[in-house]
Design a protein around this motif. Structure first.
Motif, PDB file in Angstrom:
ATOM      1  N   TRP A   9       0.725  -1.088  -0.120  1.00  0.00           N
ATOM      2  CA  TRP A   9       0.068   0.062   0.029  1.00  0.00           C
ATOM      3  C   TRP A   9       0.702   1.385  -0.142  1.00  0.00           C
ATOM      4  CZ3 TRP A   9      -4.481  -1.081   3.951  1.00  0.00           C
ATOM      5  CH2 TRP A   9      -5.354  -2.216   3.632  1.00  0.00           C
ATOM      6  N   LYS A  10       0.313   2.154  -0.632  1.00  0.00           N
ATOM      7  CA  LYS A  10       1.244   3.579  -0.978  1.00  0.00           C
ATOM      8  C   LYS A  10       0.577   4.696  -0.015  1.00  0.00           C
ATOM      9  CE  LYS A  10       0.928   3.885  -5.343  1.00  0.00           C
ATOM     10  NZ  LYS A  10       1.224   4.493  -6.559  1.00  0.00           N
ATOM     11  N   TYR A  11       1.351   5.496   0.522  1.00  0.00           N
ATOM     12  CA  TYR A  11       1.017   6.549   1.510  1.00  0.00           C
ATOM     13  C   TYR A  11       1.933   7.911   1.125  1.00  0.00           C
ATOM     14  CZ  TYR A  11      -0.460   2.451   4.196  1.00  0.00           C
ATOM     15  OH  TYR A  11      -1.116   1.352   4.412  1.00  0.00           O
ATOM     16  N   PRO A  12       1.222   8.976   0.949  1.00  0.00           N
ATOM     17  CA  PRO A  12       2.029  10.180   0.462  1.00  0.00           C
ATOM     18  C   PRO A  12       2.945  10.754   1.680  1.00  0.00           C
ATOM     19  CG  PRO A  12      -0.270  10.683   0.230  1.00  0.00           C
ATOM     20  CD  PRO A  12      -0.210   9.233   1.006  1.00  0.00           C
ATOM     21  N   ALA A  13       4.299  10.599   1.145  1.00  0.00           N
ATOM     22  CA  ALA A  13       5.363  11.105   2.400  1.00  0.00           C
ATOM     23  C   ALA A  13       5.822  12.650   1.957  1.00  0.00           C
ATOM     24  CB  ALA A  13       6.615  10.192   1.851  1.00  0.00           C
ATOM     25  N   ILE A  14       5.796  12.878   0.672  1.00  0.00           N
ATOM     26  CA  ILE A  14       6.332  14.358   0.273  1.00  0.00           C
ATOM     27  C   ILE A  14       5.255  14.631  -0.920  1.00  0.00           C
ATOM     28  CG2 ILE A  14       7.802  15.861  -0.735  1.00  0.00           C
ATOM     29  CD1 ILE A  14      10.095  14.105   0.402  1.00  0.00           C
ATOM     30  N   TYR A  15       4.604  15.596  -0.390  1.00  0.00           N
ATOM     31  CA  TYR A  15       3.538  16.247  -1.435  1.00  0.00           C
ATOM     32  C   TYR A  15       3.505  17.781  -1.497  1.00  0.00           C
ATOM     33  CZ  TYR A  15       0.227  16.199   2.227  1.00  0.00           C
ATOM     34  OH  TYR A  15      -0.242  16.516   3.374  1.00  0.00           O
ATOM     35  N   VAL A  16       2.979  18.468  -2.560  1.00  0.00           N
ATOM     36  CA  VAL A  16       2.900  19.736  -2.532  1.00  0.00           C
ATOM     37  C   VAL A  16       1.431  20.277  -2.844  1.00  0.00           C
ATOM     38  CG1 VAL A  16       3.642  22.048  -3.991  1.00  0.00           C
ATOM     39  CG2 VAL A  16       5.357  20.209  -3.667  1.00  0.00           C
ATOM     40  N   VAL A  17       1.045  21.147  -2.123  1.00  0.00           N
ATOM     41  CA  VAL A  17      -0.408  21.879  -2.020  1.00  0.00           C
ATOM     42  C   VAL A  17      -0.252  23.268  -2.515  1.00  0.00           C
ATOM     43  CG1 VAL A  17      -2.367  22.163  -0.655  1.00  0.00           C
ATOM     44  CG2 VAL A  17      -0.674  20.581   0.125  1.00  0.00           C
ATOM     45  N   ASP A  18      -1.192  23.543  -3.712  1.00  0.00           N
ATOM     46  CA  ASP A  18      -1.114  24.637  -4.259  1.00  0.00           C
ATOM     47  C   ASP A  18      -2.147  25.554  -3.430  1.00  0.00           C
ATOM     48  OD1 ASP A  18       0.212  24.584  -6.406  1.00  0.00           O
ATOM     49  OD2 ASP A  18      -1.385  23.682  -7.522  1.00  0.00           O
ATOM     50  N   HIS A  19      -1.444  26.974  -3.057  1.00  0.00           N
ATOM     51  CA  HIS A  19      -2.410  27.748  -2.347  1.00  0.00           C
ATOM     52  C   HIS A  19      -2.460  29.137  -3.178  1.00  0.00           C
ATOM     53  CE1 HIS A  19      -3.822  25.871   1.366  1.00  0.00           C
ATOM     54  NE2 HIS A  19      -2.350  25.176   1.157  1.00  0.00           N
ATOM     55  N   GLY A  20      -3.039  29.360  -4.171  1.00  0.00           N
ATOM     56  CA  GLY A  20      -3.048  30.579  -4.990  1.00  0.00           C
ATOM     57  C   GLY A  20      -1.691  30.812  -5.543  1.00  0.00           C
ATOM     58  N   ASN A  21      -0.817  31.800  -5.107  1.00  0.00           N
ATOM     59  CA  ASN A  21       0.366  32.187  -5.844  1.00  0.00           C
ATOM     60  C   ASN A  21       1.441  31.583  -4.901  1.00  0.00           C
ATOM     61  OD1 ASN A  21       0.022  34.036  -3.821  1.00  0.00           O
ATOM     62  ND2 ASN A  21       1.223  35.637  -4.932  1.00  0.00           N
ATOM     63  N   ALA A  22       1.121  30.968  -3.929  1.00  0.00           N
ATOM     64  CA  ALA A  22       2.057  30.135  -3.175  1.00  0.00           C
ATOM     65  C   ALA A  22       1.630  28.792  -3.179  1.00  0.00           C
ATOM     66  CB  ALA A  22       2.228  30.865  -1.665  1.00  0.00           C
ATOM     67  N   LYS A  23       3.000  27.927  -2.417  1.00  0.00           N
ATOM     68  CA  LYS A  23       2.835  26.459  -2.555  1.00  0.00           C
ATOM     69  C   LYS A  23       3.327  26.123  -0.882  1.00  0.00           C
ATOM     70  CE  LYS A  23       3.826  25.835  -7.296  1.00  0.00           C
ATOM     71  NZ  LYS A  23       2.349  25.135  -7.752  1.00  0.00           N
ATOM     72  N   VAL A  24       2.570  24.903  -0.547  1.00  0.00           N
ATOM     73  CA  VAL A  24       3.138  24.127   0.457  1.00  0.00           C
ATOM     74  C   VAL A  24       3.562  22.763   0.470  1.00  0.00           C
ATOM     75  CG1 VAL A  24       2.457  23.420   2.953  1.00  0.00           C
ATOM     76  CG2 VAL A  24       1.134  25.516   2.070  1.00  0.00           C
ATOM     77  N   VAL A  25       5.103  22.752   0.787  1.00  0.00           N
ATOM     78  CA  VAL A  25       5.641  21.540   0.540  1.00  0.00           C
ATOM     79  C   VAL A  25       5.582  20.604   1.994  1.00  0.00           C
ATOM     80  CG1 VAL A  25       7.648  20.276   0.320  1.00  0.00           C
ATOM     81  CG2 VAL A  25       7.365  22.299  -0.968  1.00  0.00           C
ATOM     82  N   VAL A  26       4.807  19.708   2.041  1.00  0.00           N
ATOM     83  CA  VAL A  26       4.411  18.833   3.323  1.00  0.00           C
ATOM     84  C   VAL A  26       5.521  17.627   3.057  1.00  0.00           C
ATOM     85  CG1 VAL A  26       2.758  17.474   4.627  1.00  0.00           C
ATOM     86  CG2 VAL A  26       2.037  19.560   3.261  1.00  0.00           C
ATOM     87  N   ALA A  27       6.447  17.754   4.157  1.00  0.00           N
ATOM     88  CA  ALA A  27       7.348  16.722   4.231  1.00  0.00           C
ATOM     89  C   ALA A  27       7.487  15.726   5.451  1.00  0.00           C
ATOM     90  CB  ALA A  27       8.768  17.519   4.140  1.00  0.00           C
ATOM     91  N   THR A  28       6.356  15.023   5.490  1.00  0.00           N
ATOM     92  CA  THR A  28       5.962  14.027   6.660  1.00  0.00           C
ATOM     93  C   THR A  28       7.115  13.032   6.667  1.00  0.00           C
ATOM     94  OG1 THR A  28       4.883  12.340   5.352  1.00  0.00           O
ATOM     95  CG2 THR A  28       3.672  14.384   6.345  1.00  0.00           C
TER      96      THR A  28
END
Length: 631
Positions: A492-511
């Motif tokens: 089973w696969k689980y997100p470990a690093i992903y990027v969320v768009d927030h308008g003209n900025a981004k959030v890199v989530v590094a669990t």
């Protein structure tokens, strides 16, 4: 004007030099050979105070060859003084007038002899006392006892805040008293405070950096990185302190001792790396600590006292040999170094307490080749990417940063806090999680990672279960791009690093940063590269592994320092050669071509100019550094 080299000579060494002119001559010869220009001469340490006559005599001996200044180790304790700390007896309590009176006397004495005095880094509030508890109860209307204070400091942010307020008031008052007394006997004296390398405990022990910079004429910072710590911290702490004190940063210092309670030397390689990073931080003055151990004398053996024998009968021949090798190289590139750097920004915030999950994480991320620097929050600008750790969430407004176009990279601990509602219900959307059921698993044990194309583990002669998390339930309405998945033993696969768009900025989530040291050294290379790739879009510089099989090798303990001078320092802290790719976005970095390696330690095996990128394949020699120049 180049970086000035100085030696801080602590009281035991001052005493030894006064008693034995052979040692004095040997030390002067060494310092002249290495190009040192200055010495600091200490009059007080551990309860012992040398006389004015002794200090005047040692000053006269050195000033024929060097600039001279005074030094004091106020904050240290010796027998016959007032109270001392119960966890490390060498530290004196500064809420005890008997101690502060002696410290004031020591600094005043130095001010009579020298126009500059440097305070060693023991100057802090080390003691938890009944007097402190009484102050808190009276000033803040709480009802604490000494046992309850100690217990609550481990878990309660409000008690931590109150103690920090007490500590900084106590330290500021004692500092002003001592500073004013020194100025009263010599209006020309400059009193400079050195702070240590344990930066995340500064506020707890009263070291409010902006306040200390207002009281003293300058700030010095320790670039010590003991064995077991990541040497990149020797560089990061310079930017961190500079972000608070600005032009009042006077210099840095490090020593050759292994650390707290360990009476032996660090390795020559670690010692040399401290020198590298101290230079790469671009400061006016670098000081070595502490004196006669750098010369080649074997002291009289004390058969009855093995501890004294163990501490004193040490040679620094290898350490000095490493310095002699590195200094000419560092001198040849220092004109290419700048104070201002490009990289992920760690906001200049002093935490109340070092977080057990995210503490000193900058040192670890910097050791996997991620460029880092520090800035005050009010200097963050659109397009910046800022590292947000768990213990600074309360100091930053994530929504405000995103509105300004500031990108964010969240650690695993920060992500979990947000998902559990630490910043309120609405903030859960920042991490792209389902608001009603944000957390699926706090921890997942992966056996491999995938970017959706290839799978990788690192199972060669080591356990290879990789703990990361939290795993969040994704908000299907959010714009999310997963860069890396962890795969458990069921597939089973689980997100470990992903990027969320927030308008003209981004959030890199590094669990994936849940256990940062394991991430640095145990995870497969694909896991580190995914984070470098995510941050490259904001920084414009990254490294990539060029090993024959990157899945079974690692590109770590490599530092990348990006200067505004269009130079990039590469530091290989490994005791083996390494192959890596240096990728530069021409527009973001403001360059058009690769100009070459400055020192030859990092050899360009191949250079490609492909569209908007310059890609340089590099072989970097074992335990070395170099500057890569771009035009």
């Amino acid at each position: 004007m180049g970086t000035k080299l100085a030696l801080y000579i602590a009281l035991p060494s001052v005493d030894a030099l006064l008693r034995d002119l052979r040692k004095f001559d040997a030390l002067v010869s060494l310092l002249k050979r290495l190009g040192f220009e200055k010495v600091y001469l200490e009059n007080y340490r551990d309860g012992k105070l040398l006389s004015e006559n002794e200090m005047a005599r040692i000053r006269d001996m050195f000033e024929k060859e060097f600039s001279v200044a005074g030094g004091v180790a106020i904050g240290t304790w010796g027998p016959g003084m007032g109270r001392n700390a119960d966890f490390w007896s060498v530290c004196a309590c500064i809420d005890d007038e008997r101690n502060v009176g002696l410290f004031e006397k020591a600094v005043v004495q130095q001010a009579k002899i020298f126009d500059e005095v440097l305070i060693d880094d023991f100057w802090a509030n080390w003691c938890y006392s009944n007097e402190g508890v009484e102050y808190l109860n009276k000033s803040f209307g709480v009802s604490l006892t000494l046992p309850s204070l100690r217990r609550l400091l481990m878990v309660d942010d409000e008690v931590r805040r109150l103690w920090s307020e007490y500590s900084k008031t106590l330290l500021a008052n004692a500092s002003r008293r001592i500073y004013d007394s020194a100025k009263a006997v010599n209006n020309n004296v400059r009193v400079v405070l050195k702070v240590a390398e344990w930066r995340e405990h500064f506020l707890h022990r009263g070291l409010d950096l902006p306040l200390m910079a207002k009281i003293f004429d300058g700030i010095y910072v320790g670039t010590e990185s003991r064995e077991g710590t990541k040497r990149f911290g020797s560089l990061f702490i310079i930017d961190y302190v500079r972000a608070f004190v600005g032009e009042k940063l006077r210099g840095v210092w490090f020593d050759s001792y292994n650390g707290l309670g360990i009476s032996t030397t660090m390795s020559p390689e670690t010692f040399e790396e401290q020198l590298w990073y101290s230079f790469l931080g671009k400061v006016d003055e670098i000081t070595f600590f502490q004196g006669v151990e750098y010369i080649d004398f074997v002291v009289e053996e004390h058969k009855h006292d093995m501890r004294s024998l163990f501490i004193m009968d040490e040679s620094r021949r290898e350490h000095i040999a490493h310095v002699e090798r590195s200094l000419p190289l560092l001198r040849s590139v220092e004109n290419l170094l700048t104070e201002e750097k490009i990289g992920v920004v760690s906001p200049a915030i002093q935490p109340l307490w070092s977080d057990p999950y995210d503490g000193y994480i900058e040192d670890v991320l910097g050791s996997m080749g991620i460029p880092l620097t520090a800035k005050p929050i009010d200097k963050l600008r659109q397009g910046d990417v800022v590292l947000v750790k768990r213990h600074i969430l309360k100091y930053v407004d994530l929504f405000d940063l995103l509105r300004k176009g500031v990108n964010i990279v969240l650690t695993a601990a920060a992500t979990e806090s947000i998902a559990r509602g630490a910043l309120g219900y609405d903030a859960i959307s920042v991490v792209g999680a389902d608001i009603d059921e944000p957390i699926l698993h706090s921890v997942v044990e992966a056996v491999a990672f995938t970017d959706g194309k290839t799978y990788a583990d690192r199972s060669h002669r080591r356990p290879y279960v990789y703990a990361f998390g939290p795993v969040l339930k994704m908000d299907r309405s959010a714009s999310i791009k997963v860069l890396l998945y962890g795969v458990d033993e069921r597939g089973w696969k689980y997100p470990a690093i992903y990027v969320v768009d927030h308008g003209n900025a981004k959030v890199v989530v590094a669990t994936i940063t849940r256990n940062s040291l394991a991430y640095l050294h145990q995870f497969p290379e694909i896991a580190r590269q995914a984070l470098r790739d995510a941050l490259y879009s904001f920084i414009g510089v990254k490294i990539e592994s060029r090993a024959r099989d990157p899945n079974s090798s690692e590109t770590s303990d490599i530092a990348v320092v990006v200067y505004k001078s269009r130079s990039i320092a590469l530091v290989n802290n490994n005791l083996y050669n390494n192959y890596l790719g240096l990728v530069v976005n021409k527009k973001m970095f403001g360059v058009s071509n690769f100009a070459g390696s400055e020192l030859g330690a990092a050899k360009a095996v191949n250079v490609e100019d492909i569209g908007e990128e310059i890609r340089v394949d590099v072989k970097i020699a074992r335990h070395s550094f170099d500057l890569m120049r771009f035009g």
